[in-house]
Motif scaffolding. Structure first.
Motif, short mmCIF file in Angstrom:
data_model
loop_
_atom_site.label_atom_id
_atom_site.label_comp_id
_atom_site.label_asym_id
_atom_site.label_seq_id
_atom_site.Cartn_x
_atom_site.Cartn_y
_atom_site.Cartn_z
N UNK A 187 0.83 -1.21 0.00
CA UNK A 187 0.00 0.00 0.00
C UNK A 187 0.87 1.26 0.00
N UNK A 188 1.93 1.25 0.81
CA UNK A 188 2.84 2.40 0.83
C UNK A 188 3.55 2.57 -0.51
N UNK A 189 3.91 1.45 -1.14
CA UNK A 189 4.56 1.52 -2.45
C UNK A 189 3.66 2.19 -3.47
N UNK A 190 2.39 1.79 -3.50
CA UNK A 190 1.44 2.41 -4.42
C UNK A 190 1.29 3.90 -4.14
N UNK A 191 1.24 4.28 -2.87
CA UNK A 191 1.08 5.69 -2.52
C UNK A 191 2.29 6.51 -2.97
N UNK A 192 3.50 5.96 -2.75
CA UNK A 192 4.72 6.68 -3.15
C UNK A 192 4.76 6.85 -4.66
N UNK A 193 4.41 5.79 -5.39
CA UNK A 193 4.39 5.89 -6.86
C UNK A 193 3.35 6.91 -7.30
N UNK A 194 2.18 6.92 -6.66
CA UNK A 194 1.12 7.87 -7.03
C UNK A 194 1.58 9.31 -6.81
N UNK A 195 2.26 9.58 -5.69
CA UNK A 195 2.74 10.93 -5.41
C UNK A 195 3.80 11.34 -6.45
N UNK A 196 4.78 10.47 -6.69
CA UNK A 196 5.87 10.80 -7.59
C UNK A 196 5.41 10.89 -9.04
N UNK A 197 4.55 9.97 -9.45
CA UNK A 197 4.13 9.92 -10.86
C UNK A 197 3.24 11.11 -11.21
N UNK A 198 2.37 11.50 -10.30
CA UNK A 198 1.41 12.57 -10.60
C UNK A 198 1.95 13.97 -10.32
N UNK B 133 4.52 15.90 -11.39
CA UNK B 133 4.91 16.85 -12.44
C UNK B 133 3.73 17.62 -13.05
N UNK B 134 2.53 17.05 -13.01
CA UNK B 134 1.35 17.71 -13.59
C UNK B 134 0.53 18.31 -12.45
N UNK B 135 0.40 19.64 -12.47
CA UNK B 135 -0.24 20.32 -11.35
C UNK B 135 -1.67 19.83 -11.11
N UNK B 136 -2.40 19.56 -12.17
CA UNK B 136 -3.80 19.15 -12.00
C UNK B 136 -3.94 17.72 -11.51
N UNK B 137 -2.91 16.90 -11.72
CA UNK B 137 -2.99 15.50 -11.32
C UNK B 137 -2.28 15.23 -10.00
N UNK B 138 -1.71 16.23 -9.40
CA UNK B 138 -0.92 16.00 -8.19
C UNK B 138 -1.71 15.24 -7.14
N UNK B 139 -1.02 14.32 -6.49
CA UNK B 139 -1.63 13.46 -5.48
C UNK B 139 -0.85 13.61 -4.18
N UNK B 140 -1.57 13.69 -3.04
CA UNK B 140 -3.03 13.63 -2.87
C UNK B 140 -3.74 14.89 -3.36
N UNK B 141 -5.05 14.89 -3.24
CA UNK B 141 -5.85 15.97 -3.81
C UNK B 141 -5.47 17.33 -3.24
N UNK B 142 -4.96 17.37 -2.01
CA UNK B 142 -4.60 18.65 -1.39
C UNK B 142 -3.45 19.33 -2.12
N UNK B 143 -2.66 18.58 -2.90
CA UNK B 143 -1.53 19.16 -3.62
C UNK B 143 -1.91 19.67 -5.01
N UNK B 144 -3.09 19.30 -5.48
CA UNK B 144 -3.50 19.68 -6.83
C UNK B 144 -3.72 21.18 -6.91
N UNK B 145 -3.33 21.75 -8.04
CA UNK B 145 -3.48 23.18 -8.26
C UNK B 145 -4.31 23.40 -9.52
N UNK B 146 -5.38 24.17 -9.38
CA UNK B 146 -6.26 24.47 -10.50
C UNK B 146 -6.28 25.98 -10.71
N UNK B 147 -6.17 26.40 -11.96
CA UNK B 147 -6.22 27.82 -12.30
C UNK B 147 -7.62 28.15 -12.79
N UNK B 148 -8.31 28.97 -12.04
CA UNK B 148 -9.67 29.33 -12.43
C UNK B 148 -9.64 30.32 -13.58
#
Length: 275
Positions: A155-166, A168-183
């Protein structure tokens, strides 16, 4: 024909939320990387059959983490807590002197209830609980070590991969609290329009969801229903708290004690100029 197809989409639950091909490709690639690492860890600690059972629940988590990274079921606590809780309950139920089918059903049922109680609902956690019961001798031999390795580690491995993989893209950043949206820039809105906002139509929702460009775990009907209910509550709140007018007296309903006096007074305010 279009009317029939729209009706079929509604009853079959086919999502009409627009998602770009780039988003779909990224979701698949992230799942590939995450499961490749998780399978390697599982195979190192379990036999092939047990590893295949456990990898099934982790594969379901990968769908949530990389296809719906901002969904409430995909956040770190539900993912980690759901799997660890499911494994703990499953190992505990496997020790009970009950028929296998009853142990399996009890493990899943208890896991669902406890996930709700601890606010970490994660559907694949139920599969992890089931694996702990029906995983066979290699899983049972691990006992409660199964909770730590491989479940918590995977479970920790999946979480680390999700954080690192997402990341670079501001809209896909994981967890949701890190995501940045430009209105998008908003035009000036007349006061009358703020009091009576125009109705939201299907085309407006499509435009907004296209701007987000991510799969959302909510239907168009639910979005419209939430907007309708929120508008009703806002209208009711506005009627309960009328605007302050000059010359009126208003009170918050609380009492205050004047210094040197034994009399209680309402904490009120007058809007007249003389006050």
């Amino acid at each position: 024909m279009s009317s029939w197809f729209s009706t079929a989409q509604h009853w079959l639950g086919i999502s009409r939320i627009p998602v770009s091909h780039t988003e779909k490709l990224l979701a698949g690639l992230g799942g590939f990387v995450g499961i490749a690492l998780v399978y390697s860890l599982s195979a190192a600690w379990l036999t092939d059959s047990a590893a295949q059972l456990l990898i099934a629940s982790m594969g379901a988590s990968a769908v949530l983490l990389f296809a719906v990274p901002h969904g409430p079921l995909s956040q770190p606590w539900p993912v980690f807590g759901g799997h660890v809780l499911g494994a703990t309950v499953g190992v505990s139920c496997a020790l009970l002197p009950l028929p296998l089918a009853l142990n399996a059903a009890l493990a899943v049922g208890l896991t669902i209830g406890l996930m709700h109680l601890l606010r970490c609902p994660h559907p694949p956690g139920g599969a992890t609980a089931l694996t702990a019961v029906i995983g066979g001798a290699s899983v049972h031999a691990l006992g409660f070590d199964f909770v730590v390795i491989p479940v918590a580690l995977n479970a920790l491995t999946l979480l680390v991969v999700a954080v690192a993989f997402n990341y670079p893209l501001q809209r896909r950043r994981y967890p949701a609290a890190l995501a940045e949206f430009t209105a998008p820039p908003r035009a000036s809105i007349a006061p009358a329009a703020l009091q009576h906002p125009p109705p939201i139509e299907h085309a407006h929702l499509v435009a907004a969801l296209s701007e987000i460009d991510a799969y959302l775990d909510i239907s168009e009907q639910d979005l419209l229903r939430i907007y309708e209910l929120a508008t009703q509550f806002a209208d009711a709140d506005a009627h309960e708290r009328p605007a302050i007018v000059l010359g009126g007296c208003y009170s918050n309903g609380r009492f205050w004690r004047r210094l040197g006096s034994t009399r209680n007074h309402r904490n009120s305010r007058c809007a007249a100029p003389s006050c």
